[in-house]
Design a protein around this motif. Structure first.
Motif, mmCIF file in Angstrom:
data_model
loop_
_atom_site.group_PDB
_atom_site.id
_atom_site.type_symbol
_atom_site.label_atom_id
_atom_site.label_comp_id
_atom_site.label_asym_id
_atom_site.label_seq_id
_atom_site.Cartn_x
_atom_site.Cartn_y
_atom_site.Cartn_z
ATOM 1 N N MET A 83 0.842 -1.179 0.000
ATOM 2 C CA MET A 83 0.000 0.000 0.000
ATOM 3 C C MET A 83 0.877 1.227 0.000
ATOM 4 S SD MET A 83 -2.676 1.611 0.325
ATOM 5 C CE MET A 83 -2.551 3.361 0.392
ATOM 6 N N THR A 84 0.537 2.164 -0.798
ATOM 7 C CA THR A 84 1.211 3.446 -0.764
ATOM 8 C C THR A 84 0.139 4.512 -0.866
ATOM 9 O OG1 THR A 84 3.246 2.626 -1.743
ATOM 10 C CG2 THR A 84 2.811 4.941 -2.007
ATOM 11 N N PRO A 85 0.209 5.546 -0.027
ATOM 12 C CA PRO A 85 -0.866 6.537 -0.024
ATOM 13 C C PRO A 85 -0.918 7.337 -1.310
ATOM 14 C CG PRO A 85 0.943 7.209 1.401
ATOM 15 C CD PRO A 85 1.237 5.817 0.973
ATOM 16 N N TYR A 125 3.764 -7.823 3.178
ATOM 17 C CA TYR A 125 4.672 -7.009 2.367
ATOM 18 C C TYR A 125 3.960 -6.675 1.061
ATOM 19 C CZ TYR A 125 8.249 -8.388 5.659
ATOM 20 O OH TYR A 125 8.949 -8.577 6.816
ATOM 21 N N ASP A 126 3.736 -5.401 0.821
ATOM 22 C CA ASP A 126 3.157 -4.974 -0.454
ATOM 23 C C ASP A 126 4.318 -4.673 -1.395
ATOM 24 O OD1 ASP A 126 0.854 -5.209 0.976
ATOM 25 O OD2 ASP A 126 0.226 -3.114 0.770
ATOM 26 N N VAL A 127 4.466 -5.520 -2.419
ATOM 27 C CA VAL A 127 5.663 -5.457 -3.266
ATOM 28 C C VAL A 127 5.367 -4.544 -4.458
ATOM 29 C CG1 VAL A 127 7.504 -6.839 -4.285
ATOM 30 C CG2 VAL A 127 6.011 -7.870 -2.563
ATOM 31 N N ASP A 128 5.291 -3.256 -4.176
ATOM 32 C CA ASP A 128 4.847 -2.295 -5.194
ATOM 33 C C ASP A 128 5.913 -2.023 -6.249
ATOM 34 O OD1 ASP A 128 2.451 -2.059 -3.814
ATOM 35 O OD2 ASP A 128 3.077 -0.264 -2.721
ATOM 36 N N ASN A 129 7.158 -1.899 -5.834
ATOM 37 C CA ASN A 129 8.286 -1.646 -6.746
ATOM 38 C C ASN A 129 7.977 -0.563 -7.779
ATOM 39 O OD1 ASN A 129 9.529 -3.572 -5.239
ATOM 40 N ND2 ASN A 129 9.492 -5.196 -6.771
ATOM 41 N N VAL A 182 -2.638 -10.967 -4.274
ATOM 42 C CA VAL A 182 -2.732 -10.002 -5.381
ATOM 43 C C VAL A 182 -3.030 -8.587 -4.868
ATOM 44 C CG1 VAL A 182 -5.184 -10.490 -5.853
ATOM 45 C CG2 VAL A 182 -3.725 -9.571 -7.672
ATOM 46 N N HIS A 183 -2.385 -7.622 -5.530
ATOM 47 C CA HIS A 183 -2.475 -6.206 -5.132
ATOM 48 C C HIS A 183 -2.684 -5.351 -6.390
ATOM 49 C CE1 HIS A 183 -1.779 -2.810 -2.519
ATOM 50 N NE2 HIS A 183 -0.558 -2.543 -2.915
ATOM 51 N N GLY A 184 -3.569 -5.864 -7.280
ATOM 52 C CA GLY A 184 -3.889 -5.123 -8.497
ATOM 53 C C GLY A 184 -3.021 -5.511 -9.678
ATOM 54 N N ILE A 200 -1.436 -2.948 -11.982
ATOM 55 C CA ILE A 200 -0.304 -2.017 -12.087
ATOM 56 C C ILE A 200 -0.418 -0.957 -10.991
ATOM 57 C CG2 ILE A 200 -1.362 -0.421 -13.735
ATOM 58 C CD1 ILE A 200 1.373 -0.598 -15.340
ATOM 59 N N HIS A 201 -1.019 -1.387 -9.855
ATOM 60 C CA HIS A 201 -1.327 -0.481 -8.736
ATOM 61 C C HIS A 201 -2.297 0.606 -9.193
ATOM 62 C CE1 HIS A 201 -0.716 1.231 -4.751
ATOM 63 N NE2 HIS A 201 0.046 0.195 -4.455
ATOM 64 N N GLU A 202 -3.244 0.194 -10.056
ATOM 65 C CA GLU A 202 -4.261 1.129 -10.543
ATOM 66 C C GLU A 202 -5.122 1.644 -9.396
ATOM 67 O OE1 GLU A 202 -3.931 -2.050 -11.205
ATOM 68 O OE2 GLU A 202 -5.781 -3.145 -10.865
ATOM 69 N N MET A 204 4.292 -3.773 5.480
ATOM 70 C CA MET A 204 5.571 -3.166 5.083
ATOM 71 C C MET A 204 5.712 -3.300 3.566
ATOM 72 S SD MET A 204 7.822 -4.775 8.177
ATOM 73 C CE MET A 204 6.852 -6.275 8.149
ATOM 74 N N HIS A 205 6.724 -2.630 3.057
ATOM 75 C CA HIS A 205 7.022 -2.693 1.626
ATOM 76 C C HIS A 205 8.501 -3.024 1.486
ATOM 77 C CE1 HIS A 205 3.598 0.002 2.092
ATOM 78 N NE2 HIS A 205 3.269 -0.234 0.835
ATOM 79 N N PRO A 206 8.859 -4.004 0.676
ATOM 80 C CA PRO A 206 10.288 -4.292 0.516
ATOM 81 C C PRO A 206 11.092 -3.054 0.098
ATOM 82 C CG PRO A 206 9.009 -6.105 -0.363
ATOM 83 C CD PRO A 206 8.024 -5.015 0.017
HETATM 84 ZN ZN LIG Z 1 0.634 -0.754 -2.681
#
Ligand SMILES: [Zn+2]
Length: 331
Positions: A1-3, A79-83, A153-155, A157-159, A285-287
């Motif tokens: 997750m990222t705000p 861990y949300d691996v947003d990268n 799953v977290h979307g 492309i983080h749409e 957390m996020h890596p």
């Molecule tokens: Zn995220």
């Protein structure tokens, strides 16, 4: 997750349903605005307010009397691996410098974090936007080598769900699940919304796709059942919380930066109260955020504290969701 601070959440999300509600409340001759005035919520009718609030609510508490092994508290590490998806891809505003921070997540941070989890024998759940995994599919092997961890799953492309129509949102989630399954060999059973927000369609899509659990909302500290428009859904919510997210407090260019060791103390205090109350401690957390050297120290300190306290059940989100479902007689 990222705000994402650009989303004006409640009013935008509520508008379609509010319009529907107003239309159904009016007699054919009544004079009323075609849509409620989002700028003047103090003038909304009783129905409009209730319809807006009741889109998704907390239902029954699913916290079990005790966790497996008689543990007092369940500890769930996310861990949300947003990268790269949160460094430009989700908005299309790509730039080489920020993208390099994204690759740091896959190249350095994720292996560092998984090594710690494996050494400590602590399971975790890794939520992927499909594109994070497509760009560095070797991350799946790193996560899967111990057999301890879950990939969810977290979307796509983080749409941002709230900016999409329902058909597009459903298509992106379906193709994300398919892509993750193709790379990992396993179909994800857990869903976490990008930017932790639902559109008016998100929960319906999650239900239609048969996810075991959802983990994006904040109605409680404990697991609970989601209720949609007054109807119990059978979907387990494993709630998140901004004060249990590393991203806001670890942004060195943000306005709320904190020393990692001070952040660790926030997490420890949250855990200690969860332990006292006999509930659940879920930390996101996020890596690419927590996988830096000075921050791994905070995570190590937290794990030391939790293990010293004892009476704890470490679990993936899937394991926790299955357990609470079973205890509540939902299966
Ligand atoms: Zn995220």
């Amino acid at each position: 997750m990222t705000p994402n601070r650009s989303i004006r959440r409640a009013t935008i999300v509520a508008l379609p349903l509010l319009a529907l509600s107003l239309a159904s409340c009016q007699s054919p001759t009544a004079q009323a605005p075609s849509t409620p005035n989002a700028a003047e919520p103090w003038n909304w009718s009783e129905d409009v307010v209730r319809v807006a609030v009741n889109q998704v609510r907390a239902g029954r508490d699913l916290n079990p009397a005790s966790w497996p092994g008689g543990a007092r508290v369940a500890v769930l590490l996310s861990y949300d691996v947003d990268n790269e998806t949160v460094y430009g891809l989700r908005t299309g505003d790509v730039s080489i410098g920020p993208l390099s921070q994204g690759q740091y997540g896959a190249r350095v941070a994720l292996p560092r974090i998984v090594t710690l989890m494996d050494d400590e024998q602590v399971p975790a759940t890794f939520f992927f936007p499909a594109w994070s995994l497509k760009l560095a599919p070797e991350q799946a092997g790193v996560i899967q080598r111990s057999g301890l961890h879950e990939i969810a799953v977290h979307g796509w492309i983080h749409e941002l769900n709230t900016t999409l129509d329902g058909v597009t949102e459903a298509r992106l989630l379906q193709q994300a699940v398919d892509a993750i399954e193709e790379i990992t060999g396993e179909r994800p059973v857990g869903y976490r919304a990008p930017s932790w927000n639902h559109s008016p369609n998100t929960l319906r899509i999650v239900r239609n796709m048969g996810f075991l659990y959802e983990s994006s909302l904040m109605h409680d500290d404990r697991p609970y059942e989601l209720v949609q428009d007054g109807e119990a859904t059978g979907v387990v919510e494993l709630p998140v919380q901004w004060i249990l997210d590393d991203a806001p407090l670890f942004n060195p260019r943000g306005s709320s930066y904190m020393n990692p060791r001070d952040v660790m103390q926030v997490w420890i205090d949250e855990f200690d109260k969860a332990w006292e109350e006999g509930t659940m401690f879920l930390l996101t957390m996020h890596p690419h955020v927590s996988g830096h050297r000075s921050r791994i120290v905070a995570l190590e300190g937290l794990l030391d504290h939790i293990k010293a306290k004892g009476d704890v059940w470490f679990a993936t989100h899937e394991e926790a969701a299955r357990y609470v479902r079973e205890q509540a007689g939902m299966d």
